[in-house]
Design an enzyme around this catalytic site. Structure first.
Site, PDB file in Angstrom:
ATOM      1  N   CYS A  77       0.998  -1.258   0.132  1.00  6.19           N
ATOM      2  CA  CYS A  77       0.036   0.051   0.022  1.00  6.19           C
ATOM      3  C   CYS A  77       0.863   1.260  -0.025  1.00  6.19           C
ATOM      4  O   CYS A  77       1.534   1.720  -1.004  1.00  6.19           O
ATOM      5  CB  CYS A  77      -0.930  -0.111   1.056  1.00  6.19           C
ATOM      6  SG  CYS A  77      -2.266   1.372   0.890  1.00  6.19           S
ATOM      7  N   HIS A 175      -3.979  -4.692  -0.158  1.00  8.07           N
ATOM      8  CA  HIS A 175      -3.427  -5.401   1.220  1.00  8.07           C
ATOM      9  C   HIS A 175      -3.579  -6.890   1.125  1.00  8.07           C
ATOM     10  O   HIS A 175      -4.626  -7.352   1.442  1.00  8.07           O
ATOM     11  CB  HIS A 175      -4.401  -4.881   2.324  1.00  8.07           C
ATOM     12  CG  HIS A 175      -3.974  -3.444   2.672  1.00  8.07           C
ATOM     13  ND1 HIS A 175      -3.153  -3.030   3.393  1.00  8.07           N
ATOM     14  CD2 HIS A 175      -4.642  -2.225   2.078  1.00  8.07           C
ATOM     15  CE1 HIS A 175      -3.123  -1.622   3.449  1.00  8.07           C
ATOM     16  NE2 HIS A 175      -3.957  -1.127   2.684  1.00  8.07           N
ATOM     17  N   GLU A 177      -2.689  -8.884   3.219  1.00  5.68           N
ATOM     18  CA  GLU A 177      -2.927  -9.200   4.774  1.00  5.68           C
ATOM     19  C   GLU A 177      -4.253  -8.953   4.978  1.00  5.68           C
ATOM     20  O   GLU A 177      -4.819  -9.657   6.051  1.00  5.68           O
ATOM     21  CB  GLU A 177      -2.075  -8.516   5.512  1.00  5.68           C
ATOM     22  CG  GLU A 177      -2.598  -6.996   6.020  1.00  5.68           C
ATOM     23  CD  GLU A 177      -2.050  -5.811   4.959  1.00  5.68           C
ATOM     24  OE1 GLU A 177      -1.679  -6.405   3.781  1.00  5.68           O
ATOM     25  OE2 GLU A 177      -2.034  -4.708   5.088  1.00  5.68           O
TER      26      GLU A 177
END
Lengths: 197, 253
Positions: A77, A175, A177
């Protein structure tokens, strides 16, 4: 394998750490230069504003450190945006790892570009073909245009770089994650990359 | 070209660290365990989750932090935590615990500059402003304290102010539609969505799959939130996603 997550004032360090935890991968969250340099893989997360974050990195001398890393590095990001040459956010000179600009979205759509969007024109080694069309989670108001370094692109009024790769540097605008099973696959893929410059 | 998926968001009410509503899914041991429910929704394909803490006592709010940490470790999709955020410190505790966004309702009405401060400190992407409003004499009146106290503000003007102050998303609940299962307030949703340059989450009224489709097409909402239809498994998320896809609505599948 030693994984280092660069510790600084980014908002998503905990999330990245949690994601690696779910994959059962040991890692250290650190701003110790020696520990970062000695790691097999380095993750450079990022949520926040470009100019204040760059100022923080410079102050901690992490800017030079990141630029000179030889092992695979993954920027996420804002981390990806800061790896470019310049950001329109706060008119900020960045790390210059990717010789690309970061621009503000000027599209007739809602900003931030927030939510799940699909990956296209995926390129190895970072992005495998099977990721074509898969959805990943984005939150951003600035973008990197499509270039030679683009490893995957996404459309939001226009195509932009969803992922970048160059030598030992890899980056995602989205993202991983927070991108469910696909995100975990992408993190694993990065951890499997064996390049060293 | 725009492939951004419309988001489906189950909302879980939390009291004293436990889920308030919910039935036992066949393979879930404890429907009162928010972590297990969150995992279940995540596996089903929910795009995000919202946890609304309705814990009364300040003392028991510590349970919320512990819960957020457990949820953040367990699921790999974004989640929002709302309820009781009145100052920067509350937000910071939740951020550190691993929440992706916070939702602010009454505190934004009582102290609007809080939204500017939250956005400056943590970024707009972290700040969802939740608004409860009811249609009265042709005007959408904003309420606070869980819809108990009218505040003398009108929905559109208030939502725009919150956007200008730095909100990253608006979560609007129509009190007229909430709990009816008769569909979302689509006409007003589309008016509101057009007036905002930030994403709008529709809330209140979900009862059928078609209601979700309508909220996205007629209502022009960017996301739709619901509780009961998911908790009681009236509409399983994979079935809903398939239905939306068949109707030409972009969803993550």
């Amino acid at each position: 394998m030693k994984i280092a997550i660069i510790k600084y004032n980014a908002g998503n360090i905990k999330s990245v750490s949690n994601a690696l935890g779910r994959l059962g991968i040991e890692h250290a969250i650190t701003d110790n230069p020696d520990e970062i340099k000695a790691a097999d893989k380095v993750i450079f997360p990022g949520v926040g504003e470009a100019s204040t974050t760059m100022a923080y990195l410079k102050n901690k001398k992490l800017d030079v450190l990141i630029r000179e890393l030889k092992q695979p590095v993954l920027g996420i990001c804002l981390g990806m945006q800061l790896m470019c040459s310049h950001s329109e956010e706060g008119d900020t000179p960045c790390l210059g790892i990717f010789d690309l600009p970061v621009k503000k979205f000027l599209v007739d759509l809602k900003i931030p570009h927030m939510g799940w969007n699909s990956l296209h024109e995926t390129k190895a080694p970072f992005m495998e073909n099977s990721l074509e069309g898969e959805f990943v989670y984005f939150v951003h108001s600035y973008y990197v245009p499509v270039a030679n370094e683009t490893a995957a692109l996404t459309h939001y009024g226009m195509p932009f770089s969803a992922a970048l790769q160059k030598d030992n540097f890899f980056a995602t605008q989205f993202h991983p994650e927070k991108s469910g099973a696909e995100g975990e696959r992408i993190l694993k893929r990065f951890l499997d990359i064996e390049v060293r410059v | 070209m725009n492939n951004l998926a419309k988001r489906i968001i189950p909302c879980l009410d939390i009291r004293d660290g436990r889920t308030v509503k919910g039935i036992n899914f066949v393979d879930i041991r404890d429907a009162g365990d928010p972590v297990e429910l969150a995992q279940r929704y995540s596996e089903q394909g929910a795009d995000e989750l919202v946890f609304l803490d309705i814990t009364a006592s300040h003392e028991k709010r510590k349970l919320l932090k512990a819960l957020v940490e457990k949820v953040a470790a367990a699921i790999s999709i974004p989640f929002t935590v709302g309820g009781g955020v009145t100052e920067l410190k509350d937000a910071e505790v939740l951020l550190t615990a691993g929440t992706d966004k916070i939702s602010v309702n009454s505190a934004a009405i009582l102290n609007p500059p809080l939204i500017d401060e939250l956005a400056r400190q943590f970024g707009s992407q972290f700040v969802v402003v939740a608004i409860d409003a009811r249609l009265e004499n042709g005007l959408w009146q904003v309420y606070r304290n869980g819809g108990r106290i009218p505040v003398g503000r009108e929905l559109f003007e208030y939502a725009r102010e919150m956007q200008e102050r730095g909100a990253g998303e608006i979560l609007w609940t129509s009190m007229n539609h909430d709990g009816t299962q008769n569909g979302f307030a689509n006409e007003t949703l589309s008016q509101l969505s057009r007036q905002l340059s930030i994403p709008l989450i529709a809330s209140g009224g979900a009862g059928t799959k078609q209601h979700f489709a309508d909220a996205f097409t007629l209502g022009e909402a960017d996301a739709a939130l619901a509780a009961s239809v998911f908790h009681y498994d009236t509409i399983p998320i994979p079935v809903l996603k398939d239905f939306l896809k068949e109707n030409g609505i972009p969803v993550r599948s």
